[in-house]
Design an enzyme around this catalytic site. Structure first.
Site, short mmCIF file in Angstrom:
data_model
loop_
_atom_site.label_atom_id
_atom_site.label_comp_id
_atom_site.label_asym_id
_atom_site.label_seq_id
_atom_site.Cartn_x
_atom_site.Cartn_y
_atom_site.Cartn_z
N GLU A 106 1.06 -0.93 -0.17
CA GLU A 106 -0.02 0.09 -0.17
C GLU A 106 0.49 1.18 0.23
OE1 GLU A 106 -2.83 -0.19 3.63
OE2 GLU A 106 -3.65 -2.32 2.21
N HIS A 135 -8.00 0.71 2.36
CA HIS A 135 -7.82 0.82 3.54
C HIS A 135 -8.58 1.87 4.32
CE1 HIS A 135 -4.51 -1.78 6.14
NE2 HIS A 135 -6.40 -1.32 7.05
#
Length: 633
Positions: free
Chosen positions: A494, A517
């Site tokens: 990420e 997220h």
């Protein structure tokens, strides 16, 4: 603690914004003008004059005259002011009340404020009236404050200098205060040191001239090895917060008196190694990895707060062996993740990820093809913990049939049905949602073989950990049409910041919801996390309580009786006996003792009488197999 051997220097302490958190005249104006329409305007003007006088911009006598000219106060307001000021004594002064009571003969309150409200406040700390040197008000026949006694040297420019010359103290003198007039005592050679007191107000012009800066009175006592209520000044505890936790977290740490630094994004290992030196408390979310190399560079670390549920980004065993307690937020964002999952289920079932972009492009695609109600469908929940079990209840409430699988035995809620194997759940479910932890064994828990087991047209949700799903394999079954859609909130890699681009094989695929997220990213969840984690850490620092730590033996401690010794050691036989031998040899009475261990460490808390020799502390630090030792009092 042993008695002070060297004579205590005379302490010249200012009252307004030093002994108390506020300026007395400002508060008096606020009281006198209660209910008046111009209250805010007049109080603001008085505060502005106070600041200009304290910073040296305006000569003191002129500042005082102008403030009193604006002040519509009467004698009857003074008891109200005294009562208010008693509740606004500086926290670190209040905390160390016993120091003032013990050494009151060496302490003078020298203030350009007024005796009428200073004397009754400091008297409660044992300071006699003849050690209070301040101005006095003048009143008219009706009790209105008309001004000040011009004969009092403290009403003049350089008044504190004149007052100190009259005192003619024999011995070292230390001046503590927040204003320029306090510094002038040192400048005139009447004090050996000037300490700028910044707990309540920070005046740059004053701080620049100080010998030392005191964020609290604890720091003064610590520097001068004087008796104090705390074992260590809170202002020396440095907190580093990464990845933008809710501002409430920094606020709570600052309220406790800690230094707080923030870094907006995550840090890679090299960057964190550079930042970690001197840090006592580290706060992270899911991106930052706390490795053994980071721990090796952490010379003062005592606790880590994970502002999230997962802790797989932290070397928990390494932390344990270094004596670093780790806390997370296991419940705070549960509801937020559950609501996201339910929303994703409905959105995918109605193929909204396909239809919404078409509408934005001007294409009208009204069709029921591939869309279905979720009522009556089978929801398979993999991982029946806090989130999975709550989702189970909510899903049943909208008419879904719930199946679940967990490696641990869990109590099923409502009408949920337990599956004996993951394979059994995958083959029956219309929708599969993942809520497992980030342990390495869960890597690619859902791979090509597991995806092939799922029903044709089924939906998959992953709001747990990025490495739990084999992303290329998921992309393949979505392209082939075997799965009807997916919602993914977590990814194997990420971006560290919002400026970094996001790359994934799942981009551009039909009926796929991709989110960055944000499962726990609601105002309510982030606020809850930002309160829960700091509260656990602050309690650990202040009391030694490890309740809800994810890597330390959990102990819910009773209220501290006297001095508390915190001893973290490798879990080997005989350490407790060695600790008690040291205490016995020095005739230290144990008031209470608590021990809990896990496979790596032992955690011993011992409450002892306040009277003991300092050598005891040194010997306890040297006990074999000690990892960390600290004293709370």
């Amino acid at each position: 603690m042993p008695e002070q051997l060297q004579p205590l220097p005379y302490l010249i302490i200012d009252f307004d914004s030093t002994f108390t958190q506020v300026e007395g005249l400002d508060e008096l104006a606020d009281i006198a003008l209660a209910g008046q329409p111009n209250r805010e305007e007049v109080v603001g003007a008085i505060r502005g004059l106070t600041d200009r006088g304290m910073s040296g911009e305006l000569n003191f006598s002129e500042s005082l005259k102008q403030r009193l000219a604006l002040l519509p106060a009467r004698r009857e307001h003074l008891p109200l002011l005294v009562e208010r000021l008693r509740g606004k004594v500086s926290e670190s002064i209040q905390r160390n009340r016993s120091f003032f009571e013990k050494f009151h003969g060496r302490i003078y309150i020298v203030s350009s404020g007024f005796r009428e409200f200073i004397e009754p406040v400091v008297a409660e700390f044992g300071i006699d009236a003849d050690h209070v040197l301040a101005n006095t008000f003048t009143f008219d026949a009706d009790g209105h404050i008309t001004g000040f006694d011009a004969e009092n040297v403290l009403s003049r420019d350089g008044g504190k200098i004149l007052q100190l010359r009259q005192l003619d103290l024999d011995g070292d003198v230390y001046a503590l205060g927040d204003g320029y007039t306090d510094y002038q005592i040192r400048e005139a050679g009447l004090a050996n040191r000037f300490y700028a007191f910044t707990e309540n107000v920070h005046r740059e012009a004053v701080v620049a001239r100080a010998d030392e800066v005191l964020p609290s009175f604890d720091e003064f006592l610590y520097q001068n090895k004087l008796p104090m209520t705390l074992s260590y000044p809170k202002n020396r505890i440095k907190v580093l917060l990464l990845e933008n936790p809710d501002p409430r977290a920094a606020e709570l740490f600052r309220q406790e008196g800690y230094q707080v630094d923030t870094v907006p994004g995550g840090l890679d290992e090299d960057e964190l190694v550079q930042h970690i030196e001197g840090v006592s408390i580290l706060g992270i979310r899911s991106k930052t990895q706390v490795t053994q190399r980071v721990l090796d560079a952490a010379n003062r670390l005592i606790s880590i707060g994970a502002f999230c549920i997962g802790t797989n980004q932290i070397d928990l065993t390494g932390c344990m062996k270094k004596g670093v307690a780790v806390f997370n937020a296991p419940f705070s964002n549960t509801r937020s993740v559950v609501e996201l999952a339910l929303g994703e289920i409905i959105m995918l079932a109605r193929r909204i990820p396909e239809k919404s972009p078409k509408m934005h492009q001007g294409e009208w695609d009204k069709s029921a093809k591939g869309s279905f109600e979720i009522r009556g469908k089978k929801l398979g929940i993999v991982g029946y913990g806090n989130i999975g079990s709550q989702l189970s209840v909510v899903a049943e409430a909208v008419g879904m049939q719930v199946l679940y699988y967990d490696v641990a035995e869990k109590l099923q809620l409502g009408n949920a049905v337990k599956c004996r194997t993951l394979k059994e759940l995958l083959r029956q479910s219309d929708i599969v949602t993942l809520h497992v932890d980030g342990r390495p064994a869960n890597t690619n828990l859902i791979g090509a073989a597991e995806l092939a087991m799922m029903k044709p047209g089924a939906l998959l949700l992953n709001n747990s950990r990025g490495h739990v799903v084999d992303v290329p394999a998921l992309a393949a079954v979505l392209r082939s049409g075997h799965l009807g859609g997916a919602a993914v909130d977590v990814f194997p890699y990420e971006p560290k910041t919002n400026q970094e681009s996001f790359e994934s094989e799942l981009r551009g695929l039909p009926n796929v919801l991709l989110t960055p997220h944000v499962g726990g990213s609601t105002a309510e969840a982030q606020r809850n996390i930002a309160e829960f984690v700091p509260e656990r850490i602050i309690q650990y620092v202040n009391t030694g309580n490890t309740q809800q730590s994810v890597n330390f033996p959990n102990i819910q401690l009773p209220e501290q009786q006297a001095h508390r010794l915190i001893h973290i050691h490798h879990n080997v036989p005989g350490v407790l006996a060695r600790i008690n031998n040291v205490l016995a040899q020095h005739h230290v009475n144990i008031l209470g003792q608590y021990l809990k261990t896990n496979e790596h460490i032992g955690y011993v808390i011992t409450d002892i009488d306040k009277q003991y020799e300092q050598e005891v502390i040194g010997e306890l630090r040297k006990v074999e197999h000690t990892i960390k030792f600290r004293v709370l009092y």
